[in-house]
Design an enzyme around this catalytic site. Sequence first.
Site, short mmCIF file in Angstrom:
data_model
loop_
_atom_site.label_atom_id
_atom_site.label_comp_id
_atom_site.label_asym_id
_atom_site.label_seq_id
_atom_site.Cartn_x
_atom_site.Cartn_y
_atom_site.Cartn_z
N LYS A 88 -15.68 15.67 4.74
CA LYS A 88 -14.41 15.85 4.02
C LYS A 88 -14.00 14.48 3.52
O LYS A 88 -14.38 13.46 4.13
CB LYS A 88 -13.33 16.45 4.93
CG LYS A 88 -12.82 15.52 6.03
CD LYS A 88 -11.58 16.08 6.67
CE LYS A 88 -10.94 15.11 7.66
NZ LYS A 88 -11.76 14.80 8.84
N ALA A 102 -12.79 3.32 4.65
CA ALA A 102 -12.12 3.16 3.37
C ALA A 102 -13.14 2.99 2.24
O ALA A 102 -12.88 3.33 1.10
CB ALA A 102 -11.18 1.96 3.42
N ASP A 130 0.85 -1.17 0.00
CA ASP A 130 0.00 0.00 0.00
C ASP A 130 0.89 1.23 0.00
O ASP A 130 2.10 1.14 0.23
CB ASP A 130 -1.06 -0.03 1.10
CG ASP A 130 -0.48 0.14 2.46
OD1 ASP A 130 0.71 -0.17 2.62
OD2 ASP A 130 -1.20 0.58 3.35
#
EC number: 7.2.2.6
Length: 676
Positions: free
Chosen positions: A391, A374, A303
């Site tokens: 946000k 996620a 990642d």
Amino acid sequence: MATTRNKLLTAAIVRRAIWDSFVKLNPVQMMKNPVMFVVEIGTFIVLLMTLIPGYFGTEESIGFNLTVFLILLFTVLFANFAEALAEGRGKAQADSLKQSKKQITANKVSGVSVKQVPSTELRKGDIVLVSQGEMIPGDGEVIEGLASVDESAITGESAPVIKEAGGDFSSVTGGTRVVSDRITVRITSDPGESFIDRMIALVEGAQRQKTPNEIALNTLLTTLTLIFLIVVVTLAPLANYLNIELTVPVLISLLVCLIPTTIGGLLSAIGIAGMDRVTRFNVLAMSGKAVEASGDIGTMILDKTGTITFGNRMASEFVPVGASSMNTVAEWAAISSIKDETPEGRSVLELMKKNGLAYDMALATGGEFIEFKAETRMSGIDLPNGRKVRKGAVDAVKKWVESQGGDVPSDLEAKGNAIARVGGTPLAVAVDGQVYGLIYLKDTVKPGMKERFEQLRQMGIKTIMCTGDNPLTAATIAREAGVDDFIAESKPEDKIAVIRREQAEGKLVAMTGDGTNDAPALAQADVGLAMNSGTVAAKEAANMVDLDSDPSKLIEVVAIGKQLLMTRGALTTFSISNDVAKYFAIIPAMFTLAIPQMEALNVMKLGSPLSAILSALIFNAIIIPLLIPLAMKGVKYKPMSSSKLLQRNIFVYGVGGIVVPFVGIKLIDLVVHVWI
Ligand SMILES: Nc1ncnc2c1ncn2[C@@H]1O[C@H](COP(=O)(O)OP(=O)(O)OP(=O)(O)O)[C@@H](O)[C@H]1O
Ligand SMILES: [K+]
Ligand SMILES: [Mg+2]
């Protein structure tokens, strides 16, 4: 553990290994290693013939028989010593780990009161309080508070690490110590199943199982042994028919020289040492199979945030869009982050403080916090006055705003892309139908990444960066770090899909991760390396845990795995070609013993038939301890493609395996010949 980790071998380990070499003579144990078991049976037969020559042999060859017995005995002992030595470090580590498993008192929360109970009474689900100076009584997850924890008992690293509720740094390990503040911990393991318990069992080798590769090789070695056994057994009547007298000790010597004793004696030491090398690197491999699989990895999934980059993604700027002002964006960004415990969320409030910006905290009182996920790639708050503040990733926020019937300012995309193009992560800030601006999250690629990925490419490993971030940021970081491929805007299930796709092409896949989100992918991967700092779910799904929580260590783990496979291959090649060479020393000698005219066969010009047999047998024995350092340290590994490596090793160890015994046996014969 910290004290024993650095030293490879201590006098105590060697002493214990010598003792264990004798303990391992127990036939029940020896049977697990068919090649050496055959040698042990041969040793026993020769011993009987030496002790009771009148019954089993002839008086005159008693000296020769005794010598053969001793050499054979040492052959077995040397093989046992190799295994015992390889196990030794793990046993020493287990001892020091057991010391850190002392009984301690836990502050168990029951209802509103706190009771003192022994740590051994704690069960899964219990809640305990741990304050400054106290030992954490069991494995668990921080559910409240933040503390720095000294984990040196398991990691050997003295710098304390921060553990906090929520997010990916919440797991704590029993036996580690809180050095500041206070945390509330939910226990996640029952007695006897803790991380330290598992670690002890692992390093002790109590659970060591042969890997599929080892089993296959063992089958091959057993088959070879069986074939040679049949050859030697049928040789006896044949020789008899030809009137050539071959005594049993000579036949046993021949058999032992021909069967693959070198690799048979070193095989398990190579496997144990490979696992130990990984442990010394502060990585716990749950099985030897995992270490081996890492040597055959074809694809590596990494990642971005925290692996390729430092991962402390910090808000560094507020960027207004449309008609909005910097202060307005900042204020809404802050309100959306009031309860956001992620590093990104907290960094927004820190940036406010740093820039001396104010926001109306009271506005959020009683609001409903929307946690970052996620899947949604957004976080925020639903205010009591009905307004929704969000946000998150630009495209996610854009969709959300549009679903509210709002409009997206025309400069949002361009400004977001500008941040992404330099490798930053843009977070859009919106309230109901209106986007106010962007938060610029900065992150940097770790130094030296490009070189490491280049090395992986030379090993023939494909690297894929999977990130939840947008395609532009992903492309910039991918280019900067030099990965082969990347997948942006990936959700946890996308990682599994990539792993499955690569596996379907017949490749073994490795991945690192630390979050609960990563757990399914860690389980799906052939090599799943979880961070010790990560969540309990991630650690349980993975087959390796990195105690230092350095995801880029996967690269070294792969190198160690390759080294393990190569060492085994090299020593197998060496062992088998060795046996072929011994053939040339021992067969002519045997026949010359019966038919002196066959002296012409003695191509090696060895002193006498008997000294030739003994020399071959001595060489066969001492090559085992001579190769122990190589078996334990592993053959040197330079990154190159597998096929090139294979060619090189077959050449070095195959040719070496033929030449070395010729030279060795000749030298030994020069000495032995003087004695007989
Ligand atoms: N606290 C947060 N609040 C709102 N949005 C966030 C937050 N943290 C991250 N995001 C957004 O969600 C996206 C996905 O985040 P996620 O943690 O899944 O992946 P990532 O950290 O970007 O990448 P990686 O998988 O490499 O760690 C981020 O790129 C960012 O745009
Ligand atoms: K042999
Ligand atoms: Mg992440």
